[in-house]
Design an enzyme around this catalytic site. Structure first.
Site, PDB file in Angstrom:
ATOM      1  N   SER A  88       0.839  -1.200   0.000  1.00 27.73           N
ATOM      2  CA  SER A  88       0.000   0.000   0.000  1.00 27.73           C
ATOM      3  C   SER A  88       0.877   1.255   0.000  1.00 27.73           C
ATOM      4  CB  SER A  88      -0.876  -0.038   1.258  1.00 27.73           C
ATOM      5  OG  SER A  88      -1.575   1.172   1.423  1.00 27.73           O
ATOM      6  N   GLY A  89       0.307   2.353  -0.497  1.00 25.09           N
ATOM      7  CA  GLY A  89       0.914   3.673  -0.343  1.00 25.09           C
ATOM      8  C   GLY A  89       2.370   3.779  -0.753  1.00 25.09           C
ATOM      9  N   TYR A 144       1.737   8.310  17.947  1.00 29.91           N
ATOM     10  CA  TYR A 144       2.341   8.237  16.608  1.00 29.91           C
ATOM     11  C   TYR A 144       3.651   9.036  16.585  1.00 29.91           C
ATOM     12  CZ  TYR A 144       2.965   8.684  11.557  1.00 29.91           C
ATOM     13  OH  TYR A 144       3.491   8.650  10.279  1.00 29.91           O
TER      14      TYR A 144
HETATM   15  N1  LIG Z   1       1.190   9.228   4.142  1.00 29.28           N
HETATM   16  C1  LIG Z   1       1.840  10.215   4.748  1.00 29.28           C
HETATM   17  O1  LIG Z   1       1.471  11.406   4.585  1.00 29.28           O
HETATM   18  C2  LIG Z   1       3.016   9.931   5.630  1.00 29.28           C
HETATM   19  C3  LIG Z   1       3.662  11.042   6.237  1.00 29.28           C
HETATM   20  C4  LIG Z   1       4.741  10.784   7.062  1.00 29.28           C
HETATM   21  C5  LIG Z   1       5.186   9.505   7.258  1.00 29.28           C
HETATM   22  N2  LIG Z   1       4.540   8.431   6.671  1.00 29.28           N
HETATM   23  C6  LIG Z   1       5.044   7.081   6.929  1.00 29.28           C
HETATM   24  O2  LIG Z   1       5.131   6.383   5.714  1.00 29.28           O
HETATM   25  C7  LIG Z   1       5.057   4.969   5.973  1.00 29.28           C
HETATM   26  C8  LIG Z   1       4.133   4.303   4.967  1.00 29.28           C
HETATM   27  O3  LIG Z   1       2.803   4.740   5.201  1.00 29.28           O
HETATM   28  P1  LIG Z   1       1.766   5.043   4.021  1.00 29.28           P
HETATM   29  O4  LIG Z   1       1.483   6.485   4.082  1.00 29.28           O
HETATM   30  O5  LIG Z   1       2.217   4.426   2.776  1.00 29.28           O
HETATM   31  O6  LIG Z   1       0.470   4.321   4.617  1.00 29.28           O
HETATM   32  P2  LIG Z   1      -0.372   3.032   4.139  1.00 29.28           P
HETATM   33  O7  LIG Z   1      -0.832   3.216   2.743  1.00 29.28           O
HETATM   34  O8  LIG Z   1      -1.380   2.821   5.205  1.00 29.28           O
HETATM   35  O9  LIG Z   1       0.709   1.873   4.182  1.00 29.28           O
HETATM   36  C9  LIG Z   1       1.159   1.368   5.420  1.00 29.28           C
HETATM   37  C10 LIG Z   1       1.664  -0.039   5.211  1.00 29.28           C
HETATM   38  O10 LIG Z   1       2.100  -0.554   6.488  1.00 29.28           O
HETATM   39  C11 LIG Z   1       1.502  -1.826   6.665  1.00 29.28           C
HETATM   40  N3  LIG Z   1       1.342  -2.224   8.049  1.00 29.28           N
HETATM   41  C12 LIG Z   1       0.574  -1.666   9.007  1.00 29.28           C
HETATM   42  N4  LIG Z   1       0.629  -2.399  10.125  1.00 29.28           N
HETATM   43  C13 LIG Z   1       1.441  -3.452   9.863  1.00 29.28           C
HETATM   44  C14 LIG Z   1       1.869  -4.581  10.593  1.00 29.28           C
HETATM   45  N5  LIG Z   1       1.443  -4.821  11.844  1.00 29.28           N
HETATM   46  N6  LIG Z   1       2.721  -5.453  10.020  1.00 29.28           N
HETATM   47  C15 LIG Z   1       3.136  -5.258   8.754  1.00 29.28           C
HETATM   48  N7  LIG Z   1       2.738  -4.239   7.992  1.00 29.28           N
HETATM   49  C16 LIG Z   1       1.903  -3.341   8.548  1.00 29.28           C
HETATM   50  C17 LIG Z   1       0.160  -1.719   5.959  1.00 29.28           C
HETATM   51  O11 LIG Z   1      -0.376  -3.027   5.721  1.00 29.28           O
HETATM   52  P3  LIG Z   1      -1.972  -3.252   5.518  1.00 29.28           P
HETATM   53  O12 LIG Z   1      -2.316  -2.665   4.181  1.00 29.28           O
HETATM   54  O13 LIG Z   1      -2.109  -4.732   5.577  1.00 29.28           O
HETATM   55  O14 LIG Z   1      -2.642  -2.535   6.641  1.00 29.28           O
HETATM   56  C18 LIG Z   1       0.589  -0.999   4.689  1.00 29.28           C
HETATM   57  O15 LIG Z   1       1.153  -1.880   3.787  1.00 29.28           O
HETATM   58  C19 LIG Z   1       4.625   4.820   7.430  1.00 29.28           C
HETATM   59  O16 LIG Z   1       5.739   4.484   8.216  1.00 29.28           O
HETATM   60  C20 LIG Z   1       4.138   6.224   7.792  1.00 29.28           C
HETATM   61  O17 LIG Z   1       4.295   6.487   9.159  1.00 29.28           O
HETATM   62  C21 LIG Z   1       3.463   8.631   5.842  1.00 29.28           C
END
Ligand SMILES: NC(=O)c1ccc[n+]([C@@H]2O[C@H](COP(=O)([O-])OP(=O)(O)OC[C@H]3O[C@@H](n4cnc5c(N)ncnc54)[C@H](OP(=O)(O)O)[C@@H]3O)[C@@H](O)[C@H]2O)c1
Length: 324
Positions: A50-51, A205
């Site tokens: 995802s993402g 967080y």
């Molecule tokens: N989006 C933003 O604006 C933003 C900003 C700052 C930092 N970040 C960081 O970027 C990173 C990626 O997030 P994203 O924005 O791409 O969000 P996302 O689309 O929700 O992707 C998060 C991923 O982490 C996985 N995950 C969650 N819990 C897990 C677990 N227990 N074991 C294994 N995998 C797990 C999810 O799996 P499932 O799909 O199975 O739930 C998903 O694949 C994160 O570390 C987040 O803190 C994002």
């Protein structure tokens, strides 16, 4: 009057969107040109279905790496892999996508993932600690840790430590940690790491993302002279599934969607710094640094507190059972 204001806002947003797309697209093209060819490199991306993780995995596949998708749900991972292969078409040739189950909310799962990697992979060139959970209600991992601290910090802490031997024997190799600018609002409150005394989902967080940075800096210190580097990044604000636990009132949803389309990065834009740190020759040998938009950035003093970083490391070792 209100209609005119709405129209002006929409037009302004549209122009901004076009400008931002144009500028970030130009940046991406030059970054991609600078990216070292990843052919034959083995990379693990956690949360790759995802993402940002999905976009990172797709781009590394395009650069012809063998990409291991570390995901907690096999069905979602298989779907993402199918979609990535379909999107890339012939551009996926030369690389490989491999799915391995990894639930960072379970130390047992982290251990069995690592055991399999150590058995099957002769080398590991890049580990990208990307998976994350954001502002969930109070929940505990299988091992009784507060979920955000447990997944974002402790799960990745154990994962990295168990794979360090392989990363060292594969040197030069790299570790990339995905944090967030929201680390600024976190504190490492050692007396309540499981938030049993009090829980605030935003603070939880931010604390876990501060822990990501302290972990990176302490690990960089421990890895000096090994040929393994570790750097941490913030991706900016990106349109992903991260906000799944955030409740937006039904009536405000269209406005939120408009704003996110206009101002948030796409996953591929947001993934550029992860891809850069994983693959660019520009950061060869660079370690212990914090990046945003493919450039080094300054940290607040709280993220550079070496005493807190060491204490957090020692406690984390005990929490995940690396040290009895
Ligand atoms: N989006 C933003 O604006 C933003 C900003 C700052 C930092 N970040 C960081 O970027 C990173 C990626 O997030 P994203 O924005 O791409 O969000 P996302 O689309 O929700 O992707 C998060 C991923 O982490 C996985 N995950 C969650 N819990 C897990 C677990 N227990 N074991 C294994 N995998 C797990 C999810 O799996 P499932 O799909 O199975 O739930 C998903 O694949 C994160 O570390 C987040 O803190 C994002």
């Amino acid at each position: 009057m209100a209609a005119a204001a709405l129209l002006a806002a929409a037009l302004g947003g549209g122009l901004l969107l076009i400008a931002r797309r144009y500028l970030s697209g130009a940046g991406r093209a030059s970054r991609s040109a600078a990216a070292a060819l990843m052919r034959g490199k083995t990379v693990i991306v956690t949360g790759a279905n995802s993402g940002l993780g999905r976009a990172t995995a797709a781009e590394l596949l395009r650069l012809q790496a063998r990409v291991i998708l570390g995901c907690r749900d096999r069905g979602r991972a298989e779907q993402a892999a199918r979609e990535i292969r379909a999107e890339l078409g012939a551009q996926a040739e030369g690389g490989e996508l491999v799915i391995r189950e990894l639930d960072l909310a379970s130390l047992r799962s982290v251990r069995s993932f690592c055991q399999r990697v150590l058995q099957e992979e002769p080398k590991l060139d890049v580990l990208i600690n990307n998976a994350g959970i954001f502002q969930c209600p109070y929940m505990k991992t299988e091992d009784g840790f507060e979920m955000q601290f447990g997944v974002n910090h402790l799960g990745h802490f154990l994962l990295t430590n168990l794979l360090l031997g392989l990363l060292k024997s594969s040197a030069p190799s790299r570790i990339v940690v995905v944090s967030s600018k929201l680390y600024k609002y976190g504190e490492i409150n050692f007396e309540d790491l499981n938030s049993e005394i009090s829980y605030n989902k935003s603070f939880g967080y931010s604390r876990s993302k501060l822990a990501n940075i302290l972990f990176t800096r302490e690990l960089a210190r421990r890895l000096e002279g090994t040929g393994v580097t570790v750097n941490v990044l913030h991706p900016g604000i990106v349109r992903t599934n991260l906000g799944r636990y955030v409740n937006i009132p039904l009536l405000a949803k269209p406005l939120f969607n408009l704003v996110s389309w206009a101002f948030f990065k796409t996953p591929l834009e947001g993934a550029q710094t992860s891809i850069y740190l994983a693959s660019s020759a520009e950061v060869e040998g660079v370690s212990g640094k914090y990046f945003g938009d493919c450039k080094e950035e300054e940290l607040l003093p709280k993220a550079m507190d070496d005493l807190v970083a060491r204490k957090l490391w020692d406690i984390s070792e005990v929490m995940v059972g690396l040290l009895k």
